[in-house]
Write an enzyme that holds these catalytic residues in place. Structure first.
Site, PDB file in Angstrom:
ATOM      1  N   TYR A  83       1.040  -5.196 -21.100  1.00 49.88           N
ATOM      2  CA  TYR A  83       1.311  -6.390 -21.903  1.00 49.88           C
ATOM      3  C   TYR A  83       0.046  -6.782 -22.651  1.00 49.88           C
ATOM      4  O   TYR A  83      -0.702  -5.930 -23.080  1.00 49.88           O
ATOM      5  CB  TYR A  83       1.897  -7.516 -21.030  1.00 49.88           C
ATOM      6  CG  TYR A  83       2.672  -8.497 -21.874  1.00 49.88           C
ATOM      7  CD1 TYR A  83       3.776  -8.061 -22.611  1.00 49.88           C
ATOM      8  CD2 TYR A  83       2.289  -9.819 -21.993  1.00 49.88           C
ATOM      9  CE1 TYR A  83       4.476  -8.930 -23.432  1.00 49.88           C
ATOM     10  CE2 TYR A  83       2.985 -10.701 -22.804  1.00 49.88           C
ATOM     11  CZ  TYR A  83       4.075 -10.247 -23.529  1.00 49.88           C
ATOM     12  OH  TYR A  83       4.765 -11.099 -24.351  1.00 49.88           O
ATOM     13  N   ARG A  86       6.935 -13.201 -35.484  1.00 49.78           N
ATOM     14  CA  ARG A  86       5.664 -13.819 -35.095  1.00 49.78           C
ATOM     15  C   ARG A  86       5.199 -13.192 -33.788  1.00 49.78           C
ATOM     16  O   ARG A  86       5.224 -13.804 -32.737  1.00 49.78           O
ATOM     17  CB  ARG A  86       5.820 -15.332 -34.932  1.00 49.78           C
ATOM     18  CG  ARG A  86       4.499 -16.084 -34.844  1.00 49.78           C
ATOM     19  CD  ARG A  86       4.651 -17.400 -34.114  1.00 49.78           C
ATOM     20  NE  ARG A  86       5.048 -17.216 -32.732  1.00 49.78           N
ATOM     21  CZ  ARG A  86       4.198 -16.988 -31.729  1.00 49.78           C
ATOM     22  NH1 ARG A  86       2.905 -16.877 -31.962  1.00 49.78           N
ATOM     23  NH2 ARG A  86       4.643 -16.845 -30.491  1.00 49.78           N
ATOM     24  N   LYS A 144       7.646  -7.735 -21.716  1.00 46.34           N
ATOM     25  CA  LYS A 144       7.981  -8.966 -21.000  1.00 46.34           C
ATOM     26  C   LYS A 144       8.923  -8.666 -19.834  1.00 46.34           C
ATOM     27  O   LYS A 144       8.755  -9.188 -18.728  1.00 46.34           O
ATOM     28  CB  LYS A 144       8.652  -9.933 -21.976  1.00 46.34           C
ATOM     29  CG  LYS A 144       8.379 -11.393 -21.735  1.00 46.34           C
ATOM     30  CD  LYS A 144       7.018 -11.779 -22.266  1.00 46.34           C
ATOM     31  CE  LYS A 144       6.685 -13.209 -22.049  1.00 46.34           C
ATOM     32  NZ  LYS A 144       6.008 -13.843 -23.155  1.00 46.34           N
ATOM     33  N   GLU A 162      11.930 -14.916 -27.839  1.00 45.71           N
ATOM     34  CA  GLU A 162      10.533 -14.480 -27.794  1.00 45.71           C
ATOM     35  C   GLU A 162       9.987 -14.207 -29.191  1.00 45.71           C
ATOM     36  O   GLU A 162      10.575 -13.445 -29.960  1.00 45.71           O
ATOM     37  CB  GLU A 162      10.426 -13.202 -26.942  1.00 45.71           C
ATOM     38  CG  GLU A 162       9.033 -12.684 -26.751  1.00 45.71           C
ATOM     39  CD  GLU A 162       8.185 -13.595 -25.865  1.00 45.71           C
ATOM     40  OE1 GLU A 162       6.956 -13.601 -26.044  1.00 45.71           O
ATOM     41  OE2 GLU A 162       8.755 -14.289 -24.995  1.00 45.71           O
ATOM     42  N   ASP A 163       8.868 -14.837 -29.516  1.00 49.85           N
ATOM     43  CA  ASP A 163       8.101 -14.559 -30.736  1.00 49.85           C
ATOM     44  C   ASP A 163       8.927 -14.706 -32.014  1.00 49.85           C
ATOM     45  O   ASP A 163       8.834 -13.878 -32.930  1.00 49.85           O
ATOM     46  CB  ASP A 163       7.445 -13.173 -30.657  1.00 49.85           C
ATOM     47  CG  ASP A 163       6.215 -13.191 -29.755  1.00 49.85           C
ATOM     48  OD1 ASP A 163       5.836 -14.278 -29.296  1.00 49.85           O
ATOM     49  OD2 ASP A 163       5.628 -12.121 -29.526  1.00 49.85           O
ATOM     50  N   ASP A 210       7.655 -18.901 -25.604  1.00 49.12           N
ATOM     51  CA  ASP A 210       6.493 -19.325 -26.386  1.00 49.12           C
ATOM     52  C   ASP A 210       6.335 -20.839 -26.353  1.00 49.12           C
ATOM     53  O   ASP A 210       5.213 -21.351 -26.361  1.00 49.12           O
ATOM     54  CB  ASP A 210       6.624 -18.852 -27.836  1.00 49.12           C
ATOM     55  CG  ASP A 210       6.857 -17.363 -27.932  1.00 49.12           C
ATOM     56  OD1 ASP A 210       5.999 -16.609 -27.452  1.00 49.12           O
ATOM     57  OD2 ASP A 210       7.904 -16.951 -28.452  1.00 49.12           O
ATOM     58  N   ASN A 253      -3.336 -15.437 -28.389  1.00 46.91           N
ATOM     59  CA  ASN A 253      -3.241 -14.011 -28.093  1.00 46.91           C
ATOM     60  C   ASN A 253      -3.148 -13.208 -29.379  1.00 46.91           C
ATOM     61  O   ASN A 253      -2.659 -13.718 -30.379  1.00 46.91           O
ATOM     62  CB  ASN A 253      -1.989 -13.728 -27.243  1.00 46.91           C
ATOM     63  CG  ASN A 253      -2.158 -14.129 -25.799  1.00 46.91           C
ATOM     64  OD1 ASN A 253      -3.197 -13.888 -25.219  1.00 46.91           O
ATOM     65  ND2 ASN A 253      -1.142 -14.742 -25.231  1.00 46.91           N
TER      66      ASN A 253
END
EC number: 1.1.1.38
Length: 565
Positions: free
Chosen positions: A104, A157, A175, A246-247, A270, A418
């Site tokens: 990850y 993103r 994940k 996610e993202d 997030d 990150n």
């Protein structure tokens, strides 16, 4: 307490020969027994020696050490995952501290950027806008009938790297690996999905190797209708699944969360996962210093959906500690690229409106600037806590950190962006600028810092302390929703496992070797709150603990018996 286990029972397998060896969830490789080799038409297809999983893991560890770059190590581990998932998780579990940053963050960022270049084998589901009329067929093609956790992204993103198109698939894969490694959720119950809605990354559009839809991203009504169609198809196929967003880009993340959180069991890691782990860390850090979170003043750099989600969760915790909501909001200051969020600012996003500071409260500030910079805010607020979620490196400058330290002898500084290339300041610099007196927690892993002969452990404020336990708790309790109170229970439980709180010294967060213990505890707390709130069927505490144990998968081979399809 003694738990009963059902995991020693044999599995009845309809596959044989090369087909079985190509099935990652079932393949044992050289660990198939002689009896199994005979029964499943494997004689002659494997070397003579029958190995244990530990012998296999030792060979894999030796091979892993032969790779010199992190991306090559990542590719190697992914190949094992796509060949023999049980061995993959045994290997990861044996070397978690070494390998977690490889499977990850931060290495997964590079894997997403180079996804089409390093692609080896299909994993998960790629749902292209071009195939929007075939959604039911696409999901019926998934061989996993009992999917319990889905992580979905549209790749817009990815970490702090922006639009990676279908390369974003690396994030759901990574994940879900952590759901299994840290939370004991069987890989057979997990499914990564990427929504291929095009990309605005010109570098990808120009790349002859890019494997996604070569088209600008669809937007607005087209986009939201497509996402809705996908979610309705998921609900029809797996009505009880836990769906993790996610993202997604800031403009879509909060609207999607608000639209679906009460329609399907879902959450946005997030926004909510980051908030939960940050609040848990801050509760522990405050208690470790002999105070409460409600006594702190907090400044954020970054006022997007993630930053605002963290801020709202902090405010909720401060209110829980006995402070009025109005006063709690006056203790949290949000700074973005346009400066401190204040009332009357143009173009505020809906989720930012409740987090502005009133201009009338700033009349006595020491500044001549119309736009209040991070330095202005730190100088006037004199915060105890500084949190970075900007995605922009180097913005916590020496001047800002020293100004904070001038008024706060033990500042808490959390550069959470990150991957490591996007961090607001390195732990080495923060500790140097504060003479080793700052308490530092980061979003990506950093090695301990040695300063003037003393070593400082750097807490990784990583969502992996939270979301695996939430997933396990949802599955074990049968929860139909993920509520704010369940997330708060996760934060409180994480704080209770802090070595700093329990021992008066040491890191603010538990060591990675203890993460499965933490995940089990979070699962119990989350499941209990779900039952109390009526989103899960109420059972005894013993029954919930047993359900957590029954659902906690371990990377061990089971005996196989042959059956027909």
């Amino acid at each position: 307490m003694q738990f009963t286990h059902k995991k020693n029972r044999s599995l009845y397998i309809p596959y044989a020969g090369p087909v079985l060896l190509e099935f990652p969830l079932l393949n044992k490789g050289s660990a198939f027994s002689l009896e199994e080799r005979s029964n499943f038409n494997l004689l002659g297809l494997l070397p003579e020696v029958v190995e244990t999983i530990e012998e296999q893991a030792e060979r894999a560890w030796i091979q892993y050490q032969g790779f010199k770059t992190e991306i090559d190590k990542h590719i190697y581990l992914r190949n094992i995952q796509d060949t023999n998932e049980t061995l993959f998780y045994r290997l990861i579990g044996n070397h978690l501290e070494e390998m977690m940053p490889v499977i990850y963050t931060p290495t997964v960022g590079a894997a997403c950027e180079r996804f089409s270049e390093i692609y080896r084998r299909a994993r998960g589901v790629f749902i292209s806008y071009q195939n929007r009329h075939n959604l039911d067929d696409i999901l019926q093609n998934v061989p996993n009938h009992n999917v319990k956790v889905i992580v979905v992204t549209d790749g817009e993103r990815i970490l702090g790297l922006g639009d990676q198109g279908i390369g974003g698939m690396g994030i759901p894969i990574g994940k879900l690996s952590l759901y299994t490694t840290c939370g004991g959720i069987s890989p057979a119950y997990t499914l990564p999905i990427v929504l291929d809605v095009g990309t605005n990354n010109q570098q990808l559009l120009d790349d002859p190797l890019y494997m996604g839809w070569r088209h600008p991203r669809i937007t607005d009504d087209e986009y939201y209708q497509f996402v809705d169609d996908v979610i309705q198809a998921i609900k029809a196929r797996w009505p009880d699944v836990l769906l993790q967003f996610e993202d997604f880009a800031q403009k879509n993340a909060m609207p999607l969360l608000n639209r679906y959180r009460n329609e399907i069991c879902s959450f946005n890691d997030d926004i909510q996962g980051t908030a939960a782990v940050t609040v848990g860390t801050l509760i522990a850090a405050s208690r470790g210093a002999g105070s409460q979170l409600s006594e702190q003043k907090i400044v954020f750099l970054g006022a997007g959906s993630a930053g605002c989600g963290i801020a709202e969760q902090i405010i909720a915790q401060i209110v829980r500690e006995g402070v009025s909501e109005e006063e709690a909001r006056q203790r949290v200051f949000m700074v973005d690229r346009f400066g401190l969020l204040t009332d009357g600012m143009p173009n505020l996003l809906p989720f930012q409106n409740k987090l502005v500071q009133k201009r009338e409260h700033l009349q006595g500030w020491d500044t001549t600037n119309d736009v209040l910079s991070l330095l202005d805010v730190v100088r006037n607020v004199k915060p105890n806590i500084l949190i970075g979620v900007s995605g922009q490196p180097g913005l916590f400058t020496e001047e800002i950190i020293r100004e904070m330290h001038k008024h706060c002898p033990r500042p808490i500084v959390m550069p959470l962006s990150n991957p490591t290339s996007r961090v607001e300041a390195t732990p080495q610099n923060i500790l140097s600028w504060t003479d080793g007196e700052a308490l530092v927690a980061t979003g990506s892993p950093f090695a301990p810092v040695t300063l003037k002969g003393k070593q400082y452990a750097i807490a990784q404020c990583n969502n992996s302390y939270i979301f695996p336990g939430i997933g396990l708790g949802v599955i074990a309790s049968g929860a139909s929703r993920v509520t704010d109170e369940m997330l708060m229970a996760a934060s409180e439980t994480l704080a209770k496992h802090s070595p700093l709180v329990n021992n008066g010294e040491g890191p603010v967060l538990p060591e990675l070797k203890d993460i499965q213990t933490v995940s089990r505890a979070i699962a119990f707390a989350v499941g209990k709150v779900a039952q109390e709130q009526g989103v899960a069927v109420k059972t005894s505490a013993e029954a919930l603990l047993q359900a957590i144990s029954d659902n906690f998968w371990l990377p061990e081979y089971r005996n196989y018996r042959r059956t027909s399809i």
